[in-house]
Design an enzyme around this catalytic site. Structure first.
Site, PDB file in Angstrom:
ATOM      1  N   CYS A 415       0.821  -1.205   0.000  1.00  0.00           N
ATOM      2  CA  CYS A 415       0.000   0.000   0.000  1.00  0.00           C
ATOM      3  C   CYS A 415       0.861   1.264   0.000  1.00  0.00           C
ATOM      4  CB  CYS A 415      -0.995  -0.045   1.150  1.00  0.00           C
ATOM      5  SG  CYS A 415      -2.412   1.005   0.828  1.00  0.00           S
ATOM      6  N   HIS A 546      -3.659  -4.857   0.371  1.00  0.00           N
ATOM      7  CA  HIS A 546      -2.981  -5.442   1.534  1.00  0.00           C
ATOM      8  C   HIS A 546      -3.041  -6.966   1.472  1.00  0.00           C
ATOM      9  CE1 HIS A 546      -2.405  -1.754   3.931  1.00  0.00           C
ATOM     10  NE2 HIS A 546      -3.483  -1.340   3.296  1.00  0.00           N
ATOM     11  N   GLU A 548      -1.478  -9.040   3.078  1.00  0.00           N
ATOM     12  CA  GLU A 548      -1.306  -9.666   4.397  1.00  0.00           C
ATOM     13  C   GLU A 548      -2.636 -10.100   5.024  1.00  0.00           C
ATOM     14  OE1 GLU A 548      -0.668  -6.504   3.659  1.00  0.00           O
ATOM     15  OE2 GLU A 548      -1.185  -5.121   5.294  1.00  0.00           O
TER      16      GLU A 548
HETATM   17  N1  GLN Z   1      -1.764   6.662   3.003  1.00  0.00           N
HETATM   18  C1  GLN Z   1      -1.962   5.948   1.795  1.00  0.00           C
HETATM   19  C2  GLN Z   1      -3.343   6.162   1.220  1.00  0.00           C
HETATM   20  O1  GLN Z   1      -4.221   6.617   1.904  1.00  0.00           O
HETATM   21  C3  GLN Z   1      -1.691   4.471   1.982  1.00  0.00           C
HETATM   22  C4  GLN Z   1      -2.663   3.802   2.876  1.00  0.00           C
HETATM   23  C5  GLN Z   1      -2.172   2.477   3.406  1.00  0.00           C
HETATM   24  O2  GLN Z   1      -0.984   2.196   3.388  1.00  0.00           O
HETATM   25  N2  GLN Z   1      -3.075   1.675   3.907  1.00  0.00           N
HETATM   26  O3  GLN Z   1      -3.570   5.894   0.059  1.00  0.00           O
END
Ligand code: GLN
Length: 572
Positions: A415, A546, A548
């Site tokens: 992400c 994600h 994970e």
């Molecule tokens: N801050 C980034 C976004 O809002 C990544 C979010 C995250 O890593 N879950 O897109």
């Protein structure tokens, strides 16, 4: 309500953090191994409507379900132990329950009656518990009530449990997960705090049927008898739960102490399978103990420290996903936490987070003293930059990514870790020196990562709760890519939680410079996976989602697997 549906409530006594979540997951696993379908439910008593607005250092990881609901890390534990995805109905907070009741009142749903905490809140809790069981067509529902007995906010939930027990005396069972300390100076295990916890529980009108006795060591026979007699139970209703090296040992320890059998006897349940089908679990546990050599992974994040404590909980699913991939490949996982700020150039990132995001309350300025430490990254076989928000630690993360790219250390960005990988590539390969994400610099000349269109309105309206791009979305994988060969599939579904995305205006330029977007949304608008081809780097890959959240002990995640394999290869 289905006739013989059974309900098990799990509550905690003496202190928090003794493993109610793992106890709940383990009991669910043991019952499923005997042929019952089990729905685990987590209740978080606090007034947040979901877990999405809480800082991970305060509450641990935010675990996202397929539906997009932002929940507690215990939901992740249930999914991992049971090996399947759970529904939104399996999670509730005090805030959500109160909000539902209040919204219903505003819609005249109570037809002019006086709406009161009791009975209307417990009634709504029971309604949700019953719906969750029905949706999953389960035989047994296990409800874990967060917090510790005696806390004011759990009262409504214990009242719900009590009412359910009154309505179905033979079908409701209570498990108390307690703690038995061995004070250093005394050197003997003390049962008194547990006795008090039982009395506190009794004061709510409920009585434990099982006590899970957590402690450094198992209670001896004498202490089991003492707890049992003072709590009106038989000694076999007290289950040993000593500290373990790995949470995955817990179901096997419970099995050795006949937890599931005792539960079934009390609930008058008959085993549906002759022998508990625990062998896949047992063979997984064997792989955790029979490793040759290690694989060393550095995780670069910022949610590690709260006061003097290191909270690995903030990245729990990431850690577990690394472990499964390492075990699958016969290696012992050695995971090291690296604070992103350690890698910043000496000026530091400056003060103040950005205002546009969810404003985690723990957001602080950079330490400003740190020297660049990137050279110490050499010792790692692989590096992960996991999800994150805001400005703090960004310069450090970018340096780490650059180092991993130029030194050919396997890199996996999750992400934010993917978005920053794109920023790094734009700055150092495309030579767009001012490239940035608009999360950090709204006015940047080169917004290679930009806010998603529908997110702009939400942030302008200060709608921070549950408003990101959340939950499971499909992605198409391009042929002859690392992603495609890892998944061995053309279409995948993965869980998301973000507001920003790769800016489509820079995709062609980035691809021309060698960065490949190997996973894209079916409408081709969103870049879901970025990677460098094998010929250029052993493993340099980031996901907008994600992965994970869907890694399972018995089914390691294909990308973590590919990453760990690359790490092992680098080691050689
Ligand atoms: N801050 C980034 C976004 O809002 C990544 C979010 C995250 O890593 N879950 O897109």
């Amino acid at each position: 309500m289905a006739k013989a549906h059974k309900y098990i409530f799990v509550v905690g006594g003496v202190m928090s953090g003794v493993g109610k979540g793992v106890a709940t997951s383990s009991l669910a696993l043991l019952l499923e191994a005997r042929g019952f379908k089990v729905s685990p439910i987590k209740i978080d008593p606090y007034l947040n409507v979901d877990a999405g607005t809480m800082n991970p250092t305060e509450h641990g990881e935010v675990f996202v379900l397929n539906s997009g609901l932002e929940t507690d890390q215990d939901m992740g534990s249930y999914e991992r132990f049971l090996g399947r995805a759970l529904n939104s109905e399996n999670y509730m907070t005090g805030g959500l329950v109160y909000k539902t009741v209040i919204d219903r009142e505003r819609a005249l749903g109570y037809e002019g009656k006086c709406v009161e905490p009791v009975p209307h809140i417990p009634e709504e809790v029971i309604r949700r518990i019953v719906v969750a069981g029905e949706n999953e067509k389960s035989d047994v529902t296990i409800i874990e009530i967060g917090g510790t007995l005696g806390e004011y906010q759990s009262v409504m939930f214990l009242e719900a449990a009590r009412l359910l027990k009154i309505a179905h005396p033979d079908d409701v069972l209570f498990v108390l997960v307690s703690y038995l300390p061995v004070p250093g100076k005394l050197g003997e295990m003390k049962t008194k705090p547990t006795q008090y916890a039982v009395r506190t529980m009794n004061s709510y009108g409920v009585q434990p049927d099982i006590i899970v006795a957590r402690g450094e060591v198992p209670p001896d026979k004498k202490r089991k008898e003492k707890i049992a007699s003072s709590s009106g139970m038989k000694p076999e209703q007290v289950i040993s739960a000593p500290d373990v090296d790995s949470v995955y040992d817990v179901p096997l320890n419970f099995e050795a102490d006949h937890l599931a059998e005792t539960v079934m006897k009390i609930l008058q349940l008959k085993t549906r399978k002759r022998t508990p089908f625990l062998s896949p679990w047992k063979s997984f546990v064997r792989t955790t103990k029979k490793t040759t050599g290690e694989v060393r992974i550095g995780v670069v994040g910022k949610y590690f420290t709260t006061g003097d404590f290191v909270l690995a909980d903030s990245y729990l699913s990431v850690i577990e996903a690394i472990k499964y991939a390492a075990y699958k490949n016969g290696k012992k996982p050695v995971i090291e936490w690296l604070a992103a700020e350690e890698f910043e150039p000496s000026t530091g990132a400056g003060r103040g987070g950005n205002k546009v995001n969810m404003r985690p309350s723990g957001e602080r300025g950079s330490t400003e003293t740190s020297r660049s430490n990137v050279a110490k990254l050499k010792k790692f076989d692989g590096i992960i930059v996991p999800g994150g928000f805001g400005k703090r630690g960004i310069k450090g993360k970018l340096r780490v990514i650059e180092y991993a790219r130029t030194h050919k250390i396997p890199y996996f960005g999750l992400c934010y870790g993917m978005q920053l990988m794109v920023v790094e590539y734009a700055r150092n390969v495309l030579r767009l020196k001012e490239a940035n994400t608009t999360e950090i610099d709204r006015e940047t000349k080169h917004p290679v990562i930009d806010i998603m269109t529908d997110q702009k309105k939400k942030l302008a309206a200060e709608e921070y709760g549950g408003s990101m791009r959340l939950g499971s979305y499909p992605a198409y994988l391009k042929e002859r890519t690392i992603a495609r060969s890892a998944y061995k599939a053309e279409m995948i579904h993965e869980r998301h939680r973000h507001r920003y995305e790769v800016n489509p205006q820079y995709v062609a330029e980035l691809e021309k410079a060698g960065l490949l977007f190997s996973g894209i949304s079916p409408d081709k608008k969103l870049m879901e996976i970025a990677e460098l081809p094998h010929a250029k780097h052993p493993f340099f890959l980031g996901t907008q989602f994600h992965p994970e959240f869907t890694a399972r002990p018995l089914d390691s995640h294909p990308l973590f697997d590919a990453f760990v394999r690359a790490a092992i290869k680098k080691k050689k």
